[in-house]
Design a protein around this motif. Sequence first.
Motif, PDB file in Angstrom:
ATOM      1  N   TYR A 153       0.886  -1.170   0.000  1.00 52.81           N
ATOM      2  CA  TYR A 153       0.000   0.000   0.000  1.00 52.81           C
ATOM      3  C   TYR A 153       0.922   1.218   0.000  1.00 52.81           C
ATOM      4  O   TYR A 153       1.625   1.466   0.984  1.00 52.81           O
ATOM      5  N   ASN A 154       0.950   1.936  -1.095  1.00 51.25           N
ATOM      6  CA  ASN A 154       1.925   3.000  -1.281  1.00 51.25           C
ATOM      7  C   ASN A 154       1.326   4.369  -0.986  1.00 51.25           C
ATOM      8  O   ASN A 154       0.240   4.697  -1.480  1.00 51.25           O
ATOM      9  N   SER A 155       2.041   5.144  -0.212  1.00 57.55           N
ATOM     10  CA  SER A 155       1.652   6.499   0.163  1.00 57.55           C
ATOM     11  C   SER A 155       2.808   7.430  -0.191  1.00 57.55           C
ATOM     12  O   SER A 155       3.968   6.997  -0.234  1.00 57.55           O
ATOM     13  N   PHE A 156       2.501   8.712  -0.442  1.00 61.03           N
ATOM     14  CA  PHE A 156       3.545   9.635  -0.919  1.00 61.03           C
ATOM     15  C   PHE A 156       3.429  10.987  -0.230  1.00 61.03           C
ATOM     16  O   PHE A 156       2.329  11.479   0.044  1.00 61.03           O
ATOM     17  N   LEU A 157       4.585  11.580   0.026  1.00 59.04           N
ATOM     18  CA  LEU A 157       4.650  12.889   0.657  1.00 59.04           C
ATOM     19  C   LEU A 157       5.398  13.846  -0.267  1.00 59.04           C
ATOM     20  O   LEU A 157       6.549  13.575  -0.649  1.00 59.04           O
TER      21      LEU A 157
ATOM     22  N   TYR B 258       2.937   2.960  10.431  1.00 57.73           N
ATOM     23  CA  TYR B 258       2.852   4.076   9.482  1.00 57.73           C
ATOM     24  C   TYR B 258       2.870   5.433  10.172  1.00 57.73           C
ATOM     25  O   TYR B 258       3.614   6.342   9.778  1.00 57.73           O
ATOM     26  N   LEU B 259       2.056   5.615  11.218  1.00 52.36           N
ATOM     27  CA  LEU B 259       1.939   6.933  11.855  1.00 52.36           C
ATOM     28  C   LEU B 259       3.246   7.396  12.494  1.00 52.36           C
ATOM     29  O   LEU B 259       3.658   8.549  12.290  1.00 52.36           O
ATOM     30  N   PRO B 260       3.964   6.528  13.252  1.00 55.57           N
ATOM     31  CA  PRO B 260       5.258   6.973  13.778  1.00 55.57           C
ATOM     32  C   PRO B 260       6.254   7.318  12.664  1.00 55.57           C
ATOM     33  O   PRO B 260       7.030   8.281  12.790  1.00 55.57           O
ATOM     34  N   LYS B 261       6.233   6.548  11.582  1.00 48.74           N
ATOM     35  CA  LYS B 261       7.152   6.830  10.482  1.00 48.74           C
ATOM     36  C   LYS B 261       6.810   8.163   9.818  1.00 48.74           C
ATOM     37  O   LYS B 261       7.714   8.953   9.470  1.00 48.74           O
ATOM     38  N   LEU B 262       5.525   8.436   9.646  1.00 48.83           N
ATOM     39  CA  LEU B 262       5.113   9.712   9.070  1.00 48.83           C
ATOM     40  C   LEU B 262       5.598  10.874   9.932  1.00 48.83           C
ATOM     41  O   LEU B 262       6.093  11.889   9.417  1.00 48.83           O
ATOM     42  N   LYS B 263       5.502  10.721  11.263  1.00 49.14           N
ATOM     43  CA  LYS B 263       5.947  11.776  12.174  1.00 49.14           C
ATOM     44  C   LYS B 263       7.458  11.978  12.096  1.00 49.14           C
ATOM     45  O   LYS B 263       7.957  13.092  12.337  1.00 49.14           O
ATOM     46  N   GLU B 264       8.207  10.905  11.801  1.00 51.55           N
ATOM     47  CA  GLU B 264       9.655  11.038  11.645  1.00 51.55           C
ATOM     48  C   GLU B 264      10.007  11.866  10.412  1.00 51.55           C
ATOM     49  O   GLU B 264      10.962  12.644  10.425  1.00 51.55           O
ATOM     50  N   ILE B 265       9.233  11.689   9.370  1.00 49.30           N
ATOM     51  CA  ILE B 265       9.550  12.326   8.092  1.00 49.30           C
ATOM     52  C   ILE B 265       9.123  13.783   8.071  1.00 49.30           C
ATOM     53  O   ILE B 265       9.807  14.639   7.507  1.00 49.30           O
ATOM     54  N   VAL B 266       7.972  14.075   8.684  1.00 49.10           N
ATOM     55  CA  VAL B 266       7.420  15.415   8.603  1.00 49.10           C
ATOM     56  C   VAL B 266       6.665  15.734   9.891  1.00 49.10           C
ATOM     57  O   VAL B 266       6.091  14.838  10.523  1.00 49.10           O
ATOM     58  N   ASP B 267       6.688  16.991  10.292  1.00 45.86           N
ATOM     59  CA  ASP B 267       5.870  17.452  11.403  1.00 45.86           C
ATOM     60  C   ASP B 267       4.420  17.483  10.922  1.00 45.86           C
ATOM     61  O   ASP B 267       4.082  18.236  10.000  1.00 45.86           O
ATOM     62  N   PRO B 268       3.552  16.652  11.503  1.00 47.33           N
ATOM     63  CA  PRO B 268       2.176  16.575  10.993  1.00 47.33           C
ATOM     64  C   PRO B 268       1.458  17.922  10.969  1.00 47.33           C
ATOM     65  O   PRO B 268       0.561  18.134  10.128  1.00 47.33           O
ATOM     66  N   THR B 269       1.834  18.832  11.853  1.00 43.90           N
ATOM     67  CA  THR B 269       1.162  20.133  11.879  1.00 43.90           C
ATOM     68  C   THR B 269       1.513  20.988  10.676  1.00 43.90           C
ATOM     69  O   THR B 269       0.924  22.062  10.484  1.00 43.90           O
ATOM     70  N   THR B 270       2.479  20.525   9.862  1.00 45.56           N
ATOM     71  CA  THR B 270       2.855  21.275   8.656  1.00 45.56           C
ATOM     72  C   THR B 270       2.245  20.679   7.390  1.00 45.56           C
ATOM     73  O   THR B 270       2.496  21.178   6.290  1.00 45.56           O
ATOM     74  N   ILE B 271       1.457  19.606   7.520  1.00 45.16           N
ATOM     75  CA  ILE B 271       0.803  19.009   6.350  1.00 45.16           C
ATOM     76  C   ILE B 271      -0.371  19.899   5.949  1.00 45.16           C
ATOM     77  O   ILE B 271      -1.304  20.112   6.727  1.00 45.16           O
ATOM     78  N   ASP B 272      -0.312  20.432   4.751  1.00 46.38           N
ATOM     79  CA  ASP B 272      -1.351  21.348   4.279  1.00 46.38           C
ATOM     80  C   ASP B 272      -2.508  20.619   3.607  1.00 46.38           C
ATOM     81  O   ASP B 272      -3.660  21.063   3.685  1.00 46.38           O
ATOM     82  N   TYR B 273      -2.199  19.505   2.915  1.00 49.92           N
ATOM     83  CA  TYR B 273      -3.234  18.817   2.135  1.00 49.92           C
ATOM     84  C   TYR B 273      -3.110  17.303   2.304  1.00 49.92           C
ATOM     85  O   TYR B 273      -1.995  16.755   2.402  1.00 49.92           O
TER      86      TYR B 273
ATOM     87  N   LYS C  27       4.453  24.183   0.318  1.00 41.25           N
ATOM     88  CA  LYS C  27       3.391  23.552   1.073  1.00 41.25           C
ATOM     89  C   LYS C  27       3.559  22.040   0.958  1.00 41.25           C
ATOM     90  O   LYS C  27       4.198  21.536   0.033  1.00 41.25           O
ATOM     91  N   THR C  28       2.966  21.316   1.895  1.00 41.91           N
ATOM     92  CA  THR C  28       3.160  19.871   1.961  1.00 41.91           C
ATOM     93  C   THR C  28       1.848  19.141   1.686  1.00 41.91           C
ATOM     94  O   THR C  28       0.794  19.508   2.235  1.00 41.91           O
ATOM     95  N   ALA C  29       1.932  18.098   0.847  1.00 43.72           N
ATOM     96  CA  ALA C  29       0.760  17.289   0.527  1.00 43.72           C
ATOM     97  C   ALA C  29       1.069  15.817   0.760  1.00 43.72           C
ATOM     98  O   ALA C  29       2.125  15.321   0.343  1.00 43.72           O
ATOM     99  N   LEU C  30       0.164  15.129   1.432  1.00 40.82           N
ATOM    100  CA  LEU C  30       0.233  13.680   1.604  1.00 40.82           C
ATOM    101  C   LEU C  30      -0.735  13.056   0.618  1.00 40.82           C
ATOM    102  O   LEU C  30      -1.926  13.367   0.629  1.00 40.82           O
ATOM    103  N   VAL C  31      -0.221  12.192  -0.263  1.00 41.87           N
ATOM    104  CA  VAL C  31      -1.062  11.528  -1.258  1.00 41.87           C
ATOM    105  C   VAL C  31      -1.379  10.124  -0.763  1.00 41.87           C
ATOM    106  O   VAL C  31      -0.502   9.257  -0.742  1.00 41.87           O
TER     107      VAL C  31
END
Length: 575
Positions: A48-52, A72-87, A57-61
């Motif tokens: 299951y592929n997801s993209f940042l 997945y959620l801890p890894k996402l937090k490592e890559i990017v500060d979730p509060t900076t995800i715009d879309y 601005k930052t978009a999570l696809v």
Amino acid sequence: MVALTEKTENRLTLQVADIVADTTAIRSLDWDRDRFDIEFGLQNGTTYNSFLIQGEKTALVDTSHEKFRDQYLPKLKEIVDPTTIDYIIISHTEPDHSGLVKDVLEIAPQAVVVGSKVAIQFLEGFVHQPFERQVVKTGDQLDLGKGHCLEFVNAPNLHWPDTMLTYDWGTQTLFTCDVFGMHYCSNDLLDTDLEAISPDYRFYYDCLMGPNARSVLAALKRMGKLGEVAMVANGHGPLLHYNVEELINRYRTWSENKAKGEKTVAVFYVSDYGYSDRASQAIAYGITKTGITVEMMDLLGADQQEVRELVERSNAIVIGMPPSSGEKAQEASATLGTIIASVSSKQAIGVFESYGGDDEPIDPLKTRFSDLGLKEVFPAIRITDTPGEATYKLCEEAGTDLGQWLQRDKTVKQMKSLDSDLDKAMGRLSGGLYIITAKKGDLKSAMLASWVAQASFDPPGISIAVAKDRAIEALMQVGDQFVLNILEEGNYQHLMKHFLKRFKPGADRFEGVNTQTANNGSPILTDALAYLECEVVSRMECSDHWIVYNKVNQGRVSKPESLTAVHHRKVGNHY
């Protein structure tokens, strides 16, 4: 830099990699997934592929399957500060891609959810919390800065009605979710081994995209207005980079061939209700195996003029029962009314339950169509429990029966064509008589065969021609195992008569037949002269048949003094 865990250590792993400028792939590797939707016996798991995309601005696809929540959620937090995800861009809302949208919104409540109108409506149904949204359609753009201008392309019915493609003009990357994907799990991030992935790529297309061939062609036409596609960032399997043009063109060729059918079946379903979408996809897959064109349409949100036009140009109609109460019921009822007003007595009909807990009753609708003179080709499919592989196989076989019924005039015409010298000459090609038996999970099937030949010495191998509309074909994918039962001269008529019968969808083909169990789990016919245990190595498409090459792992002769039964035909244009 790629971070991953070896398959032998953990069967659910993550792979994180930078793929193009400012773009990171987060791939959830599901090594042991062996069933997916209507597909049976996945040999290579799935991903299951997801993209940042991180511009100004930052978009999570897309996100991932909920089973990967703790990784997945801890890894996402490592890559990017979730509060900076715009879309958060939703390619479509099937749970294997949007299963963690609610979780991401909890850590990124400021993010704007971007999707098609239908996707946003579906998402509201399972997020159950307020969220910012932006509905987009074909041609709309979203500028993330740093050259990452995203353009959206609606691709309904691939394979859900809410599907949307996203093209990044800055990196020439096309984010496609299910489209151009495959259920193939490996550490290879990209399509480095075309030969290895090709069978899974084709099987995935046949199951999920082939029943919507005309929608595929429409999406390809819309894609033509975009720039060059240097990478396809799909939702399943390795990303396409080395073979982009080749693999996209395969979709075009396959879809053009499927859309050429002289006859059409309209399949109506409710995509977000019960198991309507899964059952309808299985039925549609069975229909396409016979060379009949399928057009699928959601009963909800359908344009009534398009419904009328589709019904009027179709030779048969298949309907999944919608809910009987609520707003959805009212909308579906209006579409059903249009269908009933548009059908003719020359058409065939098939209906199935959705198992949504509030289905419209089948029998009154059947009676309405019967009174209008429509022919019911397969018995109504009544789903009384959570559907499993046997239910979806029943649906597939019902679709195949419908397709074969629509082709009956063509078949009869072929059988009466006895004057062709070519047909008579082809008929002089004789062969042995065999019965192929296979078991995979809870599914069992069998087929009488005569187009069998030895194909190699080392390892010992055989080739078998299997018609595309045979029920057993779905159990003879690469990696599958089966038994070739060799029939005995003078002692085969009872077996031949039994397996030549027309079985109802879902029927037990081995009832009343003496069998034993082979080492690979498939049935051995006790009355067979000999048997070979085989494993599918490769498949080659040949018009209306698949040529399947198989490695023979072991075998045994029960009567060494006996001879193989031989089959002689008068003509070579039908069985």
